[in-house]
Enzyme design. Structure first.
Site, PDB file in Angstrom:
ATOM      1  N   GLU A  82       0.301  -1.446  -0.454  1.00  0.00           N
ATOM      2  CA  GLU A  82       1.707  -1.479  -0.853  1.00  0.00           C
ATOM      3  C   GLU A  82       2.277  -0.056  -0.818  1.00  0.00           C
ATOM      4  O   GLU A  82       1.813   0.821  -1.539  1.00  0.00           O
ATOM      5  CB  GLU A  82       1.736  -2.061  -2.278  1.00  0.00           C
ATOM      6  CG  GLU A  82       3.002  -1.905  -3.035  1.00  0.00           C
ATOM      7  CD  GLU A  82       2.801  -2.372  -4.494  1.00  0.00           C
ATOM      8  OE1 GLU A  82       1.689  -2.815  -4.857  1.00  0.00           O
ATOM      9  OE2 GLU A  82       3.768  -2.265  -5.244  1.00  0.00           O
ATOM     10  N   ASP A  95      -0.630  -2.560  -6.404  1.00  0.00           N
ATOM     11  CA  ASP A  95      -0.662  -2.037  -7.768  1.00  0.00           C
ATOM     12  C   ASP A  95      -1.103  -3.120  -8.745  1.00  0.00           C
ATOM     13  O   ASP A  95      -0.832  -4.301  -8.541  1.00  0.00           O
ATOM     14  CB  ASP A  95       0.737  -1.566  -8.204  1.00  0.00           C
ATOM     15  CG  ASP A  95       1.165  -0.330  -7.439  1.00  0.00           C
ATOM     16  OD1 ASP A  95       0.294   0.321  -6.832  1.00  0.00           O
ATOM     17  OD2 ASP A  95       2.369  -0.026  -7.443  1.00  0.00           O
ATOM     18  N   ASP A 118       0.099  -4.225 -11.349  1.00  0.00           N
ATOM     19  CA  ASP A 118       1.187  -4.578 -12.270  1.00  0.00           C
ATOM     20  C   ASP A 118       1.930  -5.800 -11.732  1.00  0.00           C
ATOM     21  O   ASP A 118       1.525  -6.386 -10.724  1.00  0.00           O
ATOM     22  CB  ASP A 118       2.143  -3.390 -12.469  1.00  0.00           C
ATOM     23  CG  ASP A 118       2.813  -2.995 -11.159  1.00  0.00           C
ATOM     24  OD1 ASP A 118       2.607  -3.694 -10.142  1.00  0.00           O
ATOM     25  OD2 ASP A 118       3.540  -1.989 -11.145  1.00  0.00           O
ATOM     26  N   ASP A 134       4.807  -6.169 -10.234  1.00  0.00           N
ATOM     27  CA  ASP A 134       5.315  -6.032  -8.870  1.00  0.00           C
ATOM     28  C   ASP A 134       4.194  -6.148  -7.846  1.00  0.00           C
ATOM     29  O   ASP A 134       4.337  -6.799  -6.818  1.00  0.00           O
ATOM     30  CB  ASP A 134       6.000  -4.675  -8.696  1.00  0.00           C
ATOM     31  CG  ASP A 134       7.481  -4.776  -8.992  1.00  0.00           C
ATOM     32  OD1 ASP A 134       7.949  -5.913  -9.242  1.00  0.00           O
ATOM     33  OD2 ASP A 134       8.154  -3.729  -8.981  1.00  0.00           O
TER      34      ASP A 134
END
Ligand code: 0RA
Length: 652
Positions: free
Chosen positions: A435, A513, A515, A517
């Site tokens: 990403e 990541d 998280d 997102d």
């Protein structure tokens, strides 16, 4: 030997054969149950439940209870006739003992039982017995209760009468052997629930109840779910399309015997662009399709095309309509019962029996013909949808050609953003889809360039669940993904088929990541693979990287932590005799916060990293989850995310 012959009750030649049979199962368990990981572990339950389902399909059983006990042993209880306990003359043993200890015993002593279910491998409950440290069979029959127990498949005593009963049925309780299931013996509630739900839809009128004695609900009650379907596949299709907008009010549904073959099918059109055809043979999910699916497609195309031609609706559309166009936005479930199924294909989940094709073709023809005549408004809606699909397909064809041309040119034509590896051996090579450009840069520095390639993806990739096909092939990130992988669309036989002959990496690793997102992006990428490159998932090439969530540090010492428990444990270890605030905890918000060395150590180095392989355990459930996560309806998505809030770990 001769001594044993004199004591038939203790140890006869037959016994030796039996033990050899079950010993073979213990020696090569994967040959019988697929694998000895979580999948094989759950397969044990399905194998036992299948026996009760058979009893229900034969018309003698209405309820099946599956219980996960505190120690991860499992009970399967039914209200069927009870496994016969009388002595089988030929074998001079109780039928119950034969069922439990002889491979494939089921049909042998009872030829009249029309056995149509029976697990993917159809190996029978004796395999479960062989792979359990302990199994107990309890039979209620003829007013009595009978027991027999086994250790790793060997009877501990002869079948004995232990009491009276005014009901009938069978209860099998088994404890999976940790010597066999070395990875885990912990049962997953949702996995079992999904299969029991599927079985309830596939076998209408049977009540299946799952109870988990390991967990209680917030109100203190036992965790439990009941699965029951009166409408069968019609309800299954509604369930699958629960998060999609239907184009016709009710699924088209048929149940009957065609050319001697029991066929049940239901289908429904929705406003999406994807085709979701799920098929079953004897309750087994045939994920590779086969003759029943071919028959369904043929019947659907034949009848719809004729209707469209006759109605004149096609006249002004100027495009040629192909078979695929009739299946855009189609959700269908087909279930057939075949006495001697031939399974083919890579995972032995493709039905080979050619006679089934005609039976399903005829079935679809009948029901759809009548439906179109009786429901002209719905018929028009469907045909208009088909025309739009055909027009979009013409655009998609152009876009696909672009992908194809680019792939053919590869070598010089690899995407500029790809940092390729040195090796050309796909079996050794890995590609990380990362990403963002910044994390991509770190990964490039940290990797082992001999066999690890890095491909940064910009921001959120296209949500393929909502986009039309041509948009997908026109999307820059997706085109790059095809080119980097060496995968193209179109083979000689099928212009739409995925061509993976030149796949350049056997590990495709999604690294985002840790998280919300990041999970979202990983889910978008997975949706794309699920809808457009499913074969790569099925072959086990797709993985998810797991970057750590925390760096716990004190002075020069540091530890990484992936979970809350690990974080707390690391703090305890590092603080030693010191105070807690002498330990510094860094929460990694993104891959970008790690330097190249840290990323290599924790997430990329095969020696230390944990990769989660993406598998499809239950295609129908995946389909539903993806349509929910990526579709238009917001409420079910929020609910799902809240339920899985800790980490959107989607076991697809
Ligand atoms: C063969 C014959 C009969 C019952 C069964 C098998 C049977 C097997 C299982 C396995 C789990 N639950 C089951 N319930 C029944 C009955 C034959 C008869 O009663 O005539």
């Amino acid at each position: 030997m001769s001594e044993e012959k004199k004591n038939p009750g203790t140890y006869s030649a037959d016994n030796i054969q039996v033990l050899e049979g079950l010993e073979a199962v213990r020696k090569r368990p994967s040959m019988y149950i697929g694998d000895t990981g979580p999948k094989g572990l759950h397969h044990l339950v399905y194998e036992v439940v299948d026996n009760s389902i058979d009893e229900a399909v034969a018309g003698y059983c209405t309820e099946i209870f599956v219980t996960i006990h505190k120690d991860n042993s499992i009970s399967v209880k039914d209200n069927g006739r009870g496994i016969p306990t009388g002595i089988n003359k030929k074998e001079n043993k109780s039928a119950l003992e034969l069922v439990m200890t002889v491979l494939h015993a089921g049909g042998k002593f009872d030829k009249d039982t029309y056995k149509v279910s029976g697990g993917l491998h159809g190996v029978g409950v004796s395999c479960v017995n062989a792979l359990s440290t302990h199994l107990k069979a309890e039979v209620h029959r003829e007013g009595k209760i009978f027991h027999q127990e086994y250790e790793r498949g060997k009877p501990m005593y002869e079948v004995k009468e232990v009491g009276k009963s005014d009901v009938t049925g069978t209860i099998v309780t088994f404890t999976p052997d940790t010597e066999i299931f070395t990875q885990t013996v912990v049962y997953n509630y949702d996995t079992l629930a999904n299969r029991l739900r599927e079985l309830a839809f596939l076998n209408k009128g049977i009540r299946l109840t799952l109870t988990d004695e390991r967990e209680t609900n917030d109100d203190g009650s036992q965790k439990s779910d009941e699965f029951y379907s009166e409408g069968g596949l019609k309800e299954f299709v509604k369930f699958l399309d629960g998060n999609r907008t239907p184009l016709i009010p009710e699924p088209i549904y048929l149940e009957g015997i065609k050319q001697g073959i029991p066929v049940e099918l239901a289908f429904q059109y929705n406003d999406t662009y994807s085709e979701n055809v799920h098929s079953y043979v004897n309750n087994i999910n045939t994920i590779e399709g086969g003759s029943h699916v071919a028959g369904f497609r043929r019947g659907l195309t034949r009848i719809l095309k004729k209707y469209a031609d006759d109605s004149g609706l096609l006249k002004n559309s100027k495009v040629e309509v192909t078979g695929d166009d009739f299946r855009e936005g189609l959700t269908a479930v087909i279930s057939v019962k075949v006495a001697e199924p031939q399974f083919e294909g890579q995972t032995k989940t493709k039905l080979g029996n050619t006679e089934v094709m005609g039976a399903v073709d005829v079935a679809v023809g009948e029901i759809l013909g009548v439906y179109l005549e009786e429901n002209p408004r719905e018929a028009k809606t469907i045909v208009q949808k088909v025309i739009i699909a055909a027009q979009a397909r013409a655009a998609a064809r152009k876009a696909r050609d672009l992908v194809q041309r680019k792939t053919v040119m590869s070598g010089s034509g690899l995407p500029g953003k790809l940092a390729d590896c040195a090796s050309n051996d796909p079996a050794l090579c890995e590609i990380f889809f990362v990403e963002g450009d910044s994390a991509g840069g770190t990964a490039k520095q940290g990797r082992d360039r001999n066999y690890q390639a890095i491909m940064p993806l910009r921001g959120k990739i296209l949500n393929v669940e909502k986009a039309m096909e041509h948009k997908i092939y026109e999307n820059e990130e997706i085109k790059n993904m095809f080119t980097a992988l060496g995968v193209s669309v179109g083979t000689e036989e099928d212009p739409k088929a995925l061509n993976t002959a030149k796949l350049r990496y056997h590990k495709i690793i999604i690294m985002t990541d840790a998280d919300v997102d990041g999970s979202h992006i990983a889910t978008l990428i997975l949706t794309f693979y699920f809808r457009y490159m499913r074969e790569l998932i099925e072959k086990g090439y797709v993985y998810i990287a797991t970057p750590p969530l925390y760096l716990v540090k004190k002075g020069k010492d540091s530890e990484y932590a992936w979970t809350e428990d690990q974080r707390l444990a690391a703090i305890q270890r590092l603080k030693g005799a010191g105070k807690e605030d002498s330990v510094h905890v860094q929460r990694y918000k993104g891959l970008g916060e790690m330097n190249a060395e840290q990323l290599w150590d924790t997430t990329m180095n095969p020696e230390y990293r944990t990769l989660r392989q993406v598998t499809i355990e239950n295609a129908a459930e995946c389909d539903r989850v993806f349509s929910m996560l990526m579709g238009d309806e917001v409420a079910p998505r929020r609910e799902f995310i809240e339920r899985n809030a800790r980490y959107a770990k989607i076991d697809i």
